[in-house]
Design an enzyme around this catalytic site. Structure first.
Site, PDB file in Angstrom:
ATOM      1  N   ALA A  74     -35.001 -23.015  14.796  1.00  0.00           N
ATOM      2  CA  ALA A  74     -36.316 -23.578  15.075  1.00  0.00           C
ATOM      3  C   ALA A  74     -36.842 -22.923  16.354  1.00  0.00           C
ATOM      4  O   ALA A  74     -36.062 -22.414  17.157  1.00  0.00           O
ATOM      5  CB  ALA A  74     -36.195 -25.081  15.264  1.00  0.00           C
ATOM      6  N   GLY A 113     -31.905 -24.013  12.436  1.00  0.00           N
ATOM      7  CA  GLY A 113     -32.852 -24.100  11.341  1.00  0.00           C
ATOM      8  C   GLY A 113     -32.804 -22.875  10.433  1.00  0.00           C
ATOM      9  O   GLY A 113     -33.148 -22.953   9.248  1.00  0.00           O
ATOM     10  N   GLU A 116     -30.140 -23.571   8.107  1.00  0.00           N
ATOM     11  CA  GLU A 116     -30.564 -24.683   7.248  1.00  0.00           C
ATOM     12  C   GLU A 116     -31.498 -24.186   6.140  1.00  0.00           C
ATOM     13  O   GLU A 116     -31.423 -24.658   5.005  1.00  0.00           O
ATOM     14  CB  GLU A 116     -31.228 -25.766   8.096  1.00  0.00           C
ATOM     15  CG  GLU A 116     -30.201 -26.480   8.988  1.00  0.00           C
ATOM     16  CD  GLU A 116     -30.828 -27.456   9.952  1.00  0.00           C
ATOM     17  OE1 GLU A 116     -31.691 -27.016  10.741  1.00  0.00           O
ATOM     18  OE2 GLU A 116     -30.474 -28.643   9.924  1.00  0.00           O
ATOM     19  N   GLU A 136     -27.138 -26.460  17.429  1.00  0.00           N
ATOM     20  CA  GLU A 136     -28.029 -27.496  17.973  1.00  0.00           C
ATOM     21  C   GLU A 136     -27.379 -28.344  19.051  1.00  0.00           C
ATOM     22  O   GLU A 136     -28.018 -28.747  20.023  1.00  0.00           O
ATOM     23  CB  GLU A 136     -28.532 -28.399  16.839  1.00  0.00           C
ATOM     24  CG  GLU A 136     -29.606 -27.766  15.959  1.00  0.00           C
ATOM     25  CD  GLU A 136     -29.049 -26.920  14.832  1.00  0.00           C
ATOM     26  OE1 GLU A 136     -27.843 -26.576  14.858  1.00  0.00           O
ATOM     27  OE2 GLU A 136     -29.819 -26.589  13.918  1.00  0.00           O
TER      28      GLU A 136
HETATM   29  N1  T1G Z   1     -36.833 -20.170  19.711  1.00  0.00           N
HETATM   30  C1  T1G Z   1     -37.668 -19.511  20.522  1.00  0.00           C
HETATM   31  N2  T1G Z   1     -37.336 -18.423  21.213  1.00  0.00           N
HETATM   32  C2  T1G Z   1     -36.078 -17.983  21.068  1.00  0.00           C
HETATM   33  C3  T1G Z   1     -35.133 -18.625  20.247  1.00  0.00           C
HETATM   34  C4  T1G Z   1     -35.562 -19.772  19.540  1.00  0.00           C
HETATM   35  N3  T1G Z   1     -34.756 -20.437  18.723  1.00  0.00           N
HETATM   36  N4  T1G Z   1     -33.977 -17.961  20.323  1.00  0.00           N
HETATM   37  C5  T1G Z   1     -34.181 -16.942  21.154  1.00  0.00           C
HETATM   38  N5  T1G Z   1     -35.439 -16.955  21.610  1.00  0.00           N
HETATM   39  C6  T1G Z   1     -36.051 -16.006  22.524  1.00  0.00           C
HETATM   40  C7  T1G Z   1     -35.353 -15.992  23.874  1.00  0.00           C
HETATM   41  O1  T1G Z   1     -35.837 -17.024  24.719  1.00  0.00           O
HETATM   42  C8  T1G Z   1     -35.679 -14.616  24.371  1.00  0.00           C
HETATM   43  O2  T1G Z   1     -37.015 -14.659  24.820  1.00  0.00           O
HETATM   44  C9  T1G Z   1     -35.685 -13.771  23.107  1.00  0.00           C
HETATM   45  O3  T1G Z   1     -35.847 -14.716  22.018  1.00  0.00           O
HETATM   46  C10 T1G Z   1     -34.401 -12.983  22.886  1.00  0.00           C
HETATM   47  O4  T1G Z   1     -33.278 -13.880  23.018  1.00  0.00           O
HETATM   48  C11 T1G Z   1     -34.237 -28.074  13.070  1.00  0.00           C
HETATM   49  C12 T1G Z   1     -33.862 -28.058  15.755  1.00  0.00           C
HETATM   50  C13 T1G Z   1     -30.659 -15.548  18.561  1.00  0.00           C
HETATM   51  C14 T1G Z   1     -28.317 -15.144  19.333  1.00  0.00           C
HETATM   52  O5  T1G Z   1     -30.087 -22.322  19.354  1.00  0.00           O
HETATM   53  O6  T1G Z   1     -28.661 -18.055  20.539  1.00  0.00           O
HETATM   54  O7  T1G Z   1     -32.919 -24.880  14.771  1.00  0.00           O
HETATM   55  O8  T1G Z   1     -36.617 -14.149  27.187  1.00  0.00           O
HETATM   56  O9  T1G Z   1     -32.270 -12.798  25.045  1.00  0.00           O
HETATM   57  O10 T1G Z   1     -28.960 -12.063  23.314  1.00  0.00           O
HETATM   58  O11 T1G Z   1     -31.925 -28.103  13.117  1.00  0.00           O
HETATM   59  O12 T1G Z   1     -31.277 -15.973  21.454  1.00  0.00           O
HETATM   60  O13 T1G Z   1     -37.333 -12.354  25.600  1.00  0.00           O
HETATM   61  O14 T1G Z   1     -38.924 -14.180  26.260  1.00  0.00           O
HETATM   62  O15 T1G Z   1     -31.082 -14.628  23.779  1.00  0.00           O
HETATM   63  O16 T1G Z   1     -30.005 -10.955  21.267  1.00  0.00           O
HETATM   64  C15 T1G Z   1     -31.171 -23.356  17.048  1.00  0.00           C
HETATM   65  C16 T1G Z   1     -30.844 -19.746  20.199  1.00  0.00           C
HETATM   66  C17 T1G Z   1     -32.498 -23.910  17.436  1.00  0.00           C
HETATM   67  C18 T1G Z   1     -30.556 -20.051  18.777  1.00  0.00           C
HETATM   68  C19 T1G Z   1     -30.230 -13.733  20.188  1.00  0.00           C
HETATM   69  N6  T1G Z   1     -31.115 -21.954  17.403  1.00  0.00           N
HETATM   70  N7  T1G Z   1     -30.879 -18.313  20.396  1.00  0.00           N
HETATM   71  O17 T1G Z   1     -29.541 -13.405  21.372  1.00  0.00           O
HETATM   72  O18 T1G Z   1     -31.391 -12.314  22.762  1.00  0.00           O
HETATM   73  S1  T1G Z   1     -32.560 -25.635  17.141  1.00  0.00           S
HETATM   74  C20 T1G Z   1     -30.566 -21.527  18.554  1.00  0.00           C
HETATM   75  C21 T1G Z   1     -29.780 -17.580  20.597  1.00  0.00           C
HETATM   76  C22 T1G Z   1     -32.830 -25.816  15.507  1.00  0.00           C
HETATM   77  C23 T1G Z   1     -33.027 -27.363  13.549  1.00  0.00           C
HETATM   78  C24 T1G Z   1     -32.892 -27.242  15.019  1.00  0.00           C
HETATM   79  C25 T1G Z   1     -29.972 -16.139  20.948  1.00  0.00           C
HETATM   80  C26 T1G Z   1     -29.787 -15.165  19.744  1.00  0.00           C
HETATM   81  P1  T1G Z   1     -37.507 -13.783  26.055  1.00  0.00           P
HETATM   82  P2  T1G Z   1     -31.943 -13.437  23.759  1.00  0.00           P
HETATM   83  P3  T1G Z   1     -29.918 -12.095  22.198  1.00  0.00           P
END
Ligand code: T1G
Length: 703
Positions: A74, A113, A116, A136
């Site tokens: 998400a 997500g 999912e 999450e």
């Molecule tokens: N949403 C928005 N921005 C995101 C993002 C996300 N989920 N994930 C990463 N970014 C941005 C990050 O801030 C950075 O931005 C850029 O992307 C590159 O990230 C309903 C509610 C995918 C493994 O927890 O673990 O789904 O600084 O530097 O090292 O159940 O990012 O460039 O402006 O980290 O290659 C669950 C979180 C959400 C994944 C990539 N998902 N992200 O790593 O690059 S909750 C997560 C990561 C959800 C549902 C629920 C990592 C990555 P900027 P980066 P990276």
């Protein structure tokens, strides 16, 4: 196979496009950098699939991500804002209910997500390098789009508990073994999507609706996890809710989803969610510095001066990141001790499975060299000085470095408190001089303060940040002052703890209150671990300049006079032996004597009072650090405390906590405490202004 009739890809919106190829269609996602499931992405997928469902010629759909990854989750930036249709849970149900079967291709990371969405498709194929996970819980929530209901249907309750309560991703191969994906195949995502969609249409790839499967009940695993988490995560909210949600996956899907939604909502409303997401963003925000556009200098060879705990730890970190390192010491004895520490650190990395034994041997034989003179550092691209905290010693080292270092080499000091400008001034190249403040143990702790002196060149700053990235550390830009960001704040709030100790709280009461609040350690445990002699030396150094109005607590000095320096001598505020740590009765006696000498009748402090004073002190100095421009933004201070000082991640850092408390309440507290000590407790101007005119530190992060 006939070549399918191809229509040009048509855009559904800015981030989703559709391509029809004969009797199949491909839905491509392109929302850089990580295909986060933003409103546009959700809307685009919904629109694309509903259009395709209406096309009688389309028998199957392949869904894939362009760029570096399938959906990484998400969109975190939408959290806390009013939800916009289509909701991710609704989208997942919609995809699952599609009568036109959908196969998705997973590459990069299908997280949260993203996974999912994949679980709601009718078949899943991953490339071998892909990772899938439900992280999450690390953000203080639980999978809220059916993950807790669909994962157990495919992978079982036990594997889902592991994945969902840890938040750790698993490899494609593991996902295949557990049943989360149906196949692992090499190939470009679009090619795989086309092939798989055609196989679905041909009937050669089997498919089913995950929600129609049943979860095999496993009450034993559920109970075991409840017990384990009570023990390991007593302060956290969401891991326990994850278990509750997974337990509901034996219900019919609709009921299980309802339960998941209500638990998800509970998590969303928890302050821990806001704190953990703030921490996620803080880790990334700190790299946005004015010097980010500069090209970093090339670093291959690193020199480390000093083989003590810090120097050896820094050398270990650099070696583990693939750099060539030359360690120097004053004499052979010091050098041997340093080399032995590095070998021990590397051995630890082998034991923890972080380094292969043969790689360790190669590092020791080919990448590490040593010398007893600074001349050996003439080839180094970056030199990090890590000798003891004595300005004269540092000045003489930098004077010599100026003579031996090659032009353009970055000259760094690992000092924790001393003035980098003064160090730079002894060289003819102050533009190359910088502070690189590591935290002990340097090969483990993630924080690196990059201290920018008056004349430090922007590309030297960029080099510090590039180094941190290679070392997998979180670099935070700091200005020059006594203690930079972290230690300046620490020096201040340690006094608040000492005042409470003098006035009636025992070191153990203070430590318990602070660890119950969520800190990894209390201040007296930290004192003992770091070595009381270090703080004693600082007290002596500052004695001459200590303002007369400042209340001074001599307890630590008295303890040191006994030769008790904390853990390393087995005795400090606590006694350390085979049975663990317990309060040192002799230290308590010293505390009593000092109270009596000062005419203090000890009073009781509740845990809440201890935490309030401790946090208010930390926040007030943090605000002054901000006012002085030592930290760029409030979020930089949060990152320093989260990654270097054991600040509870779920509380998001001191400035995030300040917003939770509110400026007006903080002012009220400081004014009340000032009635006892108006020199120590002063309201920072910025805080007063915020209390009067409104505003949050969060807003200042964007300014
Ligand atoms: N949403 C928005 N921005 C995101 C993002 C996300 N989920 N994930 C990463 N970014 C941005 C990050 O801030 C950075 O931005 C850029 O992307 C590159 O990230 C309903 C509610 C995918 C493994 O927890 O673990 O789904 O600084 O530097 O090292 O159940 O990012 O460039 O402006 O980290 O290659 C669950 C979180 C959400 C994944 C990539 N998902 N992200 O790593 O690059 S909750 C997560 C990561 C959800 C549902 C629920 C990592 C990555 P900027 P980066 P990276």
């Amino acid at each position: 196979m006939d070549t399918p009739v191809q229509s040009a890809a048509s855009k559904v919106n800015d981030v989703v496009s559709v391509e029809k190829l004969g009797n199949v269609a491909l839905v491509a996602l392109n929302n850089p950098p990580v295909n986060a499931a933003s409103q546009a992405l959700r809307q685009g997928i919904h629109q694309a699939v509903s259009d395709l469902q209406k096309d009688p010629g389309i028998k199957a759909i392949g869904l894939f991500g362009e760029g570096r990854t399938f959906i990484a989750g998400a969109d975190i930036r939408e959290f806390g804002k009013p939800p916009q249709d289509p909701w991710l849970p609704d989208l997942c149900n919609f995809l699952e209910n599609s009568e036109t079967p959908i196969v998705c291709i997973i590459h990069g990371t299908a997280l949260g997500g993203g996974l999912e969405v994949a679980l709601s498709c009718h078949a899943r194929i991953a490339v071998p390098s892909a990772k899938v996970g439900l992280p999450e819980v690390t953000l203080g929530i639980l999978p809220g789009a059916g993950g807790t209901q669909r994962a157990p249907r495919l992978a079982g309750v036990a594997a889902s508990l592991d994945m969902i309560t840890s938040g750790k991703p698993v490899s494609a191969q593991k996902a295949l073994e557990s049943g989360l994906v149906d196949a692992v195949e090499e190939g470009a995502p679009r090619d795989l999507a086309l092939k798989a969609a055609q196989a679905l249409a041909d009937g050669t790839l089997s498919h089913r609706k995950t929600g129609e499967l049943e979860t095999a009940a496993d009450q034993q695993a559920i109970e075991a996890y409840r017990k384990k988490l009570q023990k390991t995560q007593p302060l956290l909210f969401s891991p326990h809710k994850c278990v509750d949600a997974i337990a509901a996956s034996t219900l019919p899907l609709v009921e299980g989803l309802k339960k998941e939604r209500s638990l998800f909502q509970d998590c969303m409303e928890s302050p821990q969610r806001a704190g953990l997401i703030h921490a996620f963003l803080a880790e990334r925000a700190v790299s946005k510095i004015p010097e980010a556009k500069e090209t970093p200098r090339q670093i291959a060879k690193i020199g480390v001066i000093g083989g003590g705990t810090m120097g050896s730890g820094i050398a270990t970190a650099c070696l583990l990141a693939g750099f060539d390192v030359t360690l120097t010491e004053r004499d052979q004895g010091g050098l041997d001790r340093g080399l032995a520490t590095i070998a021990k650190n590397l051995e630890g990395a082998v034991k923890r499975g972080k380094l292969a034994a043969d790689k360790r041997d190669q590092i020791l034989s080919s990448n590490l060299s040593s010398a007893v003179e600074l001349g050996a550092l003439s080839e180094a691209d970056l030199i990090i000085e890590a000798v003891f905290e004595e300005m004269d010693v540092k000045r003489s080292i930098f004077t010599e470095l100026d003579k031996v270092a090659k032009p353009g080499a970055v000259l760094a000091s690992n000092t924790s408190y001393l003035d980098i400008n003064e160090i730079a001034a002894v060289t003819s190249r102050p533009q190359d001089v910088i502070g690189l403040h590591f935290f002990s143990p340097a090969h483990v702790m993630r924080l690196l303060e990059v201290v920018v002196a008056d004349k430090t060149a922007p590309d030297a700053v960029a080099t510090g940040f590039a180094l941190a990235k290679k070392l997998k550390k979180v670099a935070v830009r700091a200005g020059v002052c006594d203690g930079f960001i972290g230690n300046r704040i620490l020096s201040f709030y340690k006094k608040a703890a000492d005042y409470m100790m003098m006035d009636g709280a025992s070191p153990e009461e203070v430590d318990n209150a602070i660890t119950d609040f969520g800190f990894a350690m209390g201040p007296y445990q930290v004192y003992d671990l770091a070595g009381l002699d270090i703080s004693w030396a600082t007290n002596k150094r500052r004695a001459a300049t200590r303002p007369a109005e400042e209340r001074y607590i001599p307890i630590l000095d008295r303890i040191c006079e006994q030769g008790w320096f904390g853990r390393k001598t087995g005795k400090g505020f606590y006694i350390y032996d085979e049975t663990g740590a317990r309060p040192n009765p002799d230290a308590l006696k010293i505390i009593d004597e000092e109270r009596a000498k000062a005419g203090i009748t000890p009073r009781k402090f509740t845990a809440e009072e201890i935490v309030n004073r401790f946090m208010t002190a930390m926040i007030s100095e943090a605000i002054r650090v901000l006012e002085d421009g030592i930290a760029l933004r409030p979020i930089d201070i949060d990152a320093v405390y989260l990654f270097g000082y054991g600040f509870p991640r779920f509380r998001g850092g001191p400035m995030h906590t300040a917003d939770q408390i509110g400026a007006a309440e903080l002012v009220k507290r400081i004014e009340a405490f000032a009635e006892e000590d108006s020199y120590y407790w002063q309201v920072p101007a910025l805080l007063r202004q915020m209390a009067e005119t409104g505003g949050t530190f969060a807003e200042k992060n964007n300014g």
